[in-house]
Design a protein around this motif. Structure first.
Motif, PDB file in Angstrom:
ATOM      1  N   ASP A  74       0.583  -1.085   0.577  1.00  0.00           N
ATOM      2  CA  ASP A  74       0.067  -0.497  -0.143  1.00  0.00           C
ATOM      3  C   ASP A  74       0.978   1.120   0.205  1.00  0.00           C
ATOM      4  O   ASP A  74       0.777   2.309   0.963  1.00  0.00           O
ATOM      5  CB  ASP A  74      -1.073  -0.118   1.280  1.00  0.00           C
ATOM      6  CG  ASP A  74      -1.925  -1.496   1.329  1.00  0.00           C
ATOM      7  OD1 ASP A  74      -2.673  -1.311   0.959  1.00  0.00           O
ATOM      8  OD2 ASP A  74      -1.702  -2.700   2.023  1.00  0.00           O
ATOM      9  N   THR A  75       1.800   1.543  -1.527  1.00  0.00           N
ATOM     10  CA  THR A  75       2.849   2.519  -0.883  1.00  0.00           C
ATOM     11  C   THR A  75       2.816   2.781  -2.479  1.00  0.00           C
ATOM     12  O   THR A  75       2.069   3.052  -3.234  1.00  0.00           O
ATOM     13  CB  THR A  75       3.875   1.653  -0.783  1.00  0.00           C
ATOM     14  OG1 THR A  75       5.411   3.005  -0.310  1.00  0.00           O
ATOM     15  CG2 THR A  75       4.575   0.218  -2.072  1.00  0.00           C
TER      16      THR A  75
ATOM     17  N   VAL B 101       4.641  -6.932  -4.067  1.00  0.00           N
ATOM     18  CA  VAL B 101       3.668  -6.098  -4.128  1.00  0.00           C
ATOM     19  C   VAL B 101       2.611  -5.990  -3.639  1.00  0.00           C
ATOM     20  O   VAL B 101       1.855  -7.593  -4.373  1.00  0.00           O
ATOM     21  CB  VAL B 101       4.116  -4.973  -5.871  1.00  0.00           C
ATOM     22  CG1 VAL B 101       3.127  -3.923  -5.637  1.00  0.00           C
ATOM     23  CG2 VAL B 101       5.175  -5.142  -5.850  1.00  0.00           C
TER      24      VAL B 101
ATOM     25  N   CYS C 218      -1.615  -4.408  -1.970  1.00  0.00           N
ATOM     26  CA  CYS C 218      -2.281  -3.600  -1.982  1.00  0.00           C
ATOM     27  C   CYS C 218      -3.574  -3.991  -1.828  1.00  0.00           C
ATOM     28  O   CYS C 218      -3.870  -4.951  -2.347  1.00  0.00           O
ATOM     29  CB  CYS C 218      -1.928  -2.626  -3.510  1.00  0.00           C
ATOM     30  SG  CYS C 218      -2.962  -1.409  -2.861  1.00  0.00           S
TER      31      CYS C 218
ATOM     32  N   SER D  24      -4.016   4.426  -2.841  1.00  0.00           N
ATOM     33  CA  SER D  24      -2.683   4.182  -3.320  1.00  0.00           C
ATOM     34  C   SER D  24      -3.057   2.818  -3.852  1.00  0.00           C
ATOM     35  O   SER D  24      -3.093   1.884  -3.313  1.00  0.00           O
ATOM     36  CB  SER D  24      -1.448   3.934  -2.511  1.00  0.00           C
ATOM     37  OG  SER D  24      -0.787   3.863  -3.219  1.00  0.00           O
TER      38      SER D  24
ATOM     39  N   ARG E 124      -2.008   1.646  -8.971  1.00  0.00           N
ATOM     40  CA  ARG E 124       0.127   2.059  -8.957  1.00  0.00           C
ATOM     41  C   ARG E 124       0.798   0.940  -8.695  1.00  0.00           C
ATOM     42  O   ARG E 124       2.007   0.674  -9.126  1.00  0.00           O
ATOM     43  CB  ARG E 124      -0.363   3.088  -8.417  1.00  0.00           C
ATOM     44  CG  ARG E 124       1.124   3.163  -6.907  1.00  0.00           C
ATOM     45  CD  ARG E 124       1.090   4.756  -6.260  1.00  0.00           C
ATOM     46  NE  ARG E 124       0.790   4.693  -6.317  1.00  0.00           N
ATOM     47  CZ  ARG E 124       0.640   6.170  -5.415  1.00  0.00           C
ATOM     48  NH1 ARG E 124       0.138   6.433  -3.894  1.00  0.00           N
ATOM     49  NH2 ARG E 124      -0.102   8.022  -6.235  1.00  0.00           N
ATOM     50  N   HIS E 125      -0.261   0.136  -8.088  1.00  0.00           N
ATOM     51  CA  HIS E 125       0.872  -1.258  -7.614  1.00  0.00           C
ATOM     52  C   HIS E 125       0.975  -1.827  -8.703  1.00  0.00           C
ATOM     53  O   HIS E 125       2.110  -3.030  -9.030  1.00  0.00           O
ATOM     54  CB  HIS E 125      -0.095  -1.983  -6.311  1.00  0.00           C
ATOM     55  CG  HIS E 125       0.495  -1.395  -5.150  1.00  0.00           C
ATOM     56  ND1 HIS E 125      -0.494   0.016  -4.805  1.00  0.00           N
ATOM     57  CD2 HIS E 125       1.176  -1.148  -3.796  1.00  0.00           C
ATOM     58  CE1 HIS E 125      -0.530   0.203  -3.670  1.00  0.00           C
ATOM     59  NE2 HIS E 125       0.604  -0.212  -3.413  1.00  0.00           N
ATOM     60  N   GLU E 126       0.479  -2.200 -10.097  1.00  0.00           N
ATOM     61  CA  GLU E 126       0.233  -3.129 -10.960  1.00  0.00           C
ATOM     62  C   GLU E 126       1.354  -2.317 -11.657  1.00  0.00           C
ATOM     63  O   GLU E 126       2.776  -2.976 -12.468  1.00  0.00           O
ATOM     64  CB  GLU E 126      -0.890  -2.825 -11.704  1.00  0.00           C
ATOM     65  CG  GLU E 126      -1.766  -4.060 -11.454  1.00  0.00           C
ATOM     66  CD  GLU E 126      -3.072  -3.724 -11.831  1.00  0.00           C
ATOM     67  OE1 GLU E 126      -3.504  -3.213 -12.368  1.00  0.00           O
ATOM     68  OE2 GLU E 126      -3.598  -4.992 -11.055  1.00  0.00           O
TER      69      GLU E 126
ATOM     70  N   MET F 151       4.085  -0.379 -10.178  1.00  0.00           N
ATOM     71  CA  MET F 151       4.938  -0.815  -9.955  1.00  0.00           C
ATOM     72  C   MET F 151       5.720  -1.662 -10.166  1.00  0.00           C
ATOM     73  O   MET F 151       6.528  -2.002  -9.785  1.00  0.00           O
ATOM     74  CB  MET F 151       5.175  -0.970  -8.300  1.00  0.00           C
ATOM     75  CG  MET F 151       4.730   1.245  -7.459  1.00  0.00           C
ATOM     76  SD  MET F 151       4.404   0.421  -5.933  1.00  0.00           S
ATOM     77  CE  MET F 151       5.856  -0.421  -4.832  1.00  0.00           C
TER      78      MET F 151
ATOM     79  N   VAL G 102       2.667 -10.116  -7.179  1.00  0.00           N
ATOM     80  CA  VAL G 102       2.226  -9.788  -7.073  1.00  0.00           C
ATOM     81  C   VAL G 102       0.511  -9.909  -6.142  1.00  0.00           C
ATOM     82  O   VAL G 102      -0.140 -10.930  -6.282  1.00  0.00           O
ATOM     83  CB  VAL G 102       1.758  -8.929  -8.149  1.00  0.00           C
ATOM     84  CG1 VAL G 102       0.287  -7.968  -7.713  1.00  0.00           C
ATOM     85  CG2 VAL G 102       2.958  -8.678  -8.839  1.00  0.00           C
TER      86      VAL G 102
END
Length: 234
Positions: free
Chosen positions: A87-88, A177, A179, A186, A190-192, A194, A204
């Motif tokens: 969650d970043t 990663v 989320c 966030s 966004r995490h995808e 990243m 993931v």
């Protein structure tokens, strides 16, 4: 015994990682670090971790803690055996972000840190968790243990953050990663992005019925994901 660092995010303390730390301590030397000692740059936060850490360690960061983890990797990639980002984010400051953050920092200074618990804390939770009295109280209590000065220092650190795209592209360790699917702060997209920047095949995990506070909202799912990551081959 291997060492695992769990880094806390904005206005978060050890409570945010409590379930994971308790579950993993029989197998790992777990160190939970929150950033309430006046550090007001990600660099200072990262140096605090590196000064405390052994020669090599596993590193997980939640929210702001994920940005600190990326700064640790920027400075000492050879010491990080594996990395988990929860969650970043990785981008530099967005247009208008400073003004939005300043509103809450000013409110905390004028009315006390407890005054922003609902304004800041509730939106961090998935909609379905905002009527869970125990979870909501735990988040509010965690915010209440901070201070306006800590909040201001952490906010300065976030507003001076560097872009970490290059760090993600340089990672060479097993990486997770993760989320919450309902993380409005966030989001999964966004995490995808990243994950797409990280070489190899990062793990993931998108956790359903979960907002920004994934370690507290879905503790079992997050612990399970961390176990899989910690067991991944190097």
């Amino acid at each position: 015994m291997k060492t695992l660092y769990l880094l806390c995010g904005l206005l978060c303390d050890e409570r945010v990682w409590e379930a994971q730390a308790n579950a993993l301590r029989p197998e790992y030397h777990v160190r939970v670090i929150s950033f309430g000692n006046g550090e007001d740059t990600l660099a200072a936060m990262a140096e605090r971790v590196l000064a405390d850490a052994p020669a090599s360690f596993a590193l997980a960061g939640h929210s702001m803690g994920g940005r600190v983890a990326l700064e640790v990797c920027r400075r000492a990639p050879e010491r990080v055996e594996r990395l988990a980002l929860l969650d970043t984010g990785y981008e530099a400051v967005a247009p208008g972000e400073a003004d939005k953050r300043a509103v809450l920092v000013d409110q905390a200074r004028l009315e006390g840190i407890g005054s922003i618990a609902a304004a800041w804390g509730l939106p961090m939770l998935a909609p379905g968790h905002r009527d869970d009295p125990a979870l909501v109280q735990a988040v509010f209590d965690m915010v209440g243990r901070m201070s306006p000065a800590v909040y201001a220092a952490q906010t300065r650190a976030l507003l001076a953050r560097p872009d970490a795209t290059g760090v993600l592209r340089s990672l060479a360790c097993p990486t997770l990663v993760l989320c919450g699917m309902q993380d409005a702060w966030s989001p999964p997209e966004r995490h995808e992005r990243m994950a797409a920047l990280i070489p190899g095949r990062p793990q993931v995990r998108l956790v359903d019925d979960c907002g920004h506070m994934s370690p507290m909202e879905q503790p079992a799912a997050v612990t399970s994901a961390l176990r899989a990551w910690l067991g991944a081959s190097i």
